[in-house]
Enzyme design. Structure first.
Site, PDB file in Angstrom:
ATOM      1  N   ASP A  20      29.180  48.852  84.991  1.00  0.00           N
ATOM      2  CA  ASP A  20      29.226  47.908  86.119  1.00  0.00           C
ATOM      3  C   ASP A  20      30.634  47.364  86.374  1.00  0.00           C
ATOM      4  OD1 ASP A  20      26.386  48.163  86.002  1.00  0.00           O
ATOM      5  OD2 ASP A  20      26.250  46.441  84.652  1.00  0.00           O
ATOM      6  N   GLU A 227      20.601  47.943  94.451  1.00  0.00           N
ATOM      7  CA  GLU A 227      21.325  46.929  93.657  1.00  0.00           C
ATOM      8  C   GLU A 227      22.822  47.216  93.738  1.00  0.00           C
ATOM      9  OE1 GLU A 227      20.031  47.330  89.563  1.00  0.00           O
ATOM     10  OE2 GLU A 227      20.907  49.321  89.376  1.00  0.00           O
TER      11      GLU A 227
HETATM   12  O1  FUB Z   1      23.960  46.719  83.679  1.00  0.00           O
HETATM   13  C1  FUB Z   1      22.708  46.131  83.956  1.00  0.00           C
HETATM   14  C2  FUB Z   1      22.268  46.497  85.335  1.00  0.00           C
HETATM   15  O2  FUB Z   1      22.228  47.914  85.467  1.00  0.00           O
HETATM   16  C3  FUB Z   1      23.189  46.071  86.437  1.00  0.00           C
HETATM   17  O3  FUB Z   1      23.114  44.705  86.739  1.00  0.00           O
HETATM   18  C4  FUB Z   1      22.751  46.982  87.502  1.00  0.00           C
HETATM   19  O4  FUB Z   1      23.591  47.034  88.619  1.00  0.00           O
HETATM   20  C5  FUB Z   1      22.675  48.295  86.751  1.00  0.00           C
HETATM   21  O5  FUB Z   1      23.921  48.905  86.626  1.00  0.00           O
END
Ligand code: FUB
Length: 327
Positions: A20, A227
């Site tokens: 991320d 997301e």
């Molecule tokens: O790293 C945890 C979660 O997985 C993140 O918040 C999302 O975007 C995905 O990458």
């Protein structure tokens, strides 16, 4: 801790698992704010319980030929009074001579909220506020400071990120997403206060439409928002890029207005090794770069990821050239 960068599409660091990446240029250097994946062998599920991160590290590079510096642990779960678990994808911003680290975590009721921590240095350490940002929810904050110095937070993620549960404006633990032929849920955005510690305006939903202006539907898993939002500006256009989740793409949409509607344009990055895909886009000197992650360092374990970068290129009309991470 310093590690030599081996080039595009290679892990930035290999001594810890990272994911991320939110990259920014601060004080003339490239700073990367990643999640720090825990090395464990517990089970995985669609709720994301395997992503049980407990702290953040900050990475930096003077330029793309210099070593990556790991500035060490800059914030730990135990120091955040309101948070109980899962320090997921963070972002950072600079304003008021202060560096701000924005991060999601579950509160003591298991509900994802977004908090903020501050530092005088882009390398931290960061001191968290006592409580989460009132009115915040879900995950994956991305803060965009516009040319007029106003800062907006974009955020939100489906499934484990709980965005479906906020459709009425309050947390509904049993809520599910819209029907497949209804408009998909969009990311949320809110204007931040001048001190960057609270929301100054209402939380708004950002609309993503096709070239005919019709909303992207919830069943359109190749294009609908899942997301990991990121906003950047290039040649007078705002670009909203994000993960499609279940189809594992990084895609983007463009708008003349920061708050949209955004018109879907195409794919930035084809699927990587591992379930999640998450990114940031940053300009350094004359070029633009995509920071992303995959699970290659652990040979495909979804929650043991590594941050990478590559150059990002635009076509004449402002569209982005699709990148294959393994070519
Ligand atoms: O790293 C945890 C979660 O997985 C993140 O918040 C999302 O975007 C995905 O990458």
């Amino acid at each position: 801790m310093k590690q030599k960068v081996t080039g595009p599409h290679q892990p930035l660091v290999t001594h810890i698992y990272t994911a991320d990446p939110s990259a920014h240029v601060f004080e003339g250097k490239i700073y990367i704010y990643p999640s720090h994946d825990l090395d464990h062998d517990g089970p995985s599920n669609d709720n994301g319980d395997q992503y049980k991160m407990e702290d953040y590290h900050v990475l930096s590079m003077d330029n793309f030929d210099s070593p990556v510096v790991d500035h060490g642990q800059v914030l730990h779960l135990k120091d955040i009074p309101w948070a109980s678990q899962q320090l997921w994808a963070p972002d950072a911003a600079y304003k008021n001579d202060t560096y701000y680290l924005f991060f999601p975590a579950r509160d003591h009721d298991g509900i994802f909220r977004i908090g903020v921590a501050t530092s005088a240095s882009p390398a931290g350490p960061f001191t968290p506020q006592a409580d989460y940002i009132q009115g915040s929810f879900s995950i994956d904050p991305a803060v965009f400071v516009d040319d007029d110095n106003r800062a907006y937070m974009f955020f939100g993620g489906l499934w484990g990120g709980q965005l479906e549960k906020w459709q009425t404006g309050t947390f509904e633990p049993d809520a599910s997403g819209p029907a497949l032929d209804e408009p998909a849920l969009g990311p949320r955005a809110a204007l931040l206060s001048d001190d960057m510690l609270s929301f100054q305006g209402p939380v708004q939903e950002i609309s993503i439409v096709d070239e005919e202006g019709k909303p992207i539907l919830a069943g359109d898993e190749d294009r609908r928002y899942f997301e990991g939002p990121w906003v950047h500006k290039y040649n007078g256009y705002y670009y909203l890029s994000f993960s499609t989740g279940s189809t594992h793409k990084l895609v983007y949409a463009m708008s003349r207005d920061l708050l949209g509607p955004y018109t879907y344009k195409g794919t930035i990055l084809t699927p990587v090794i591992g379930w999640t895909t998450h990114h940031s886009i940053v300009q350094f000197e004359e070029k633009w770069y995509l920071f992303y992650h995959d699970s290659s360092l652990s040979e495909g374990v979804n929650h043991k990821r590594c941050v990478k970068y590559t150059e990002l290129e635009y076509n004449e009309d402002g569209t982005i050239r699709t990148i294959d991470p393994y070519k």
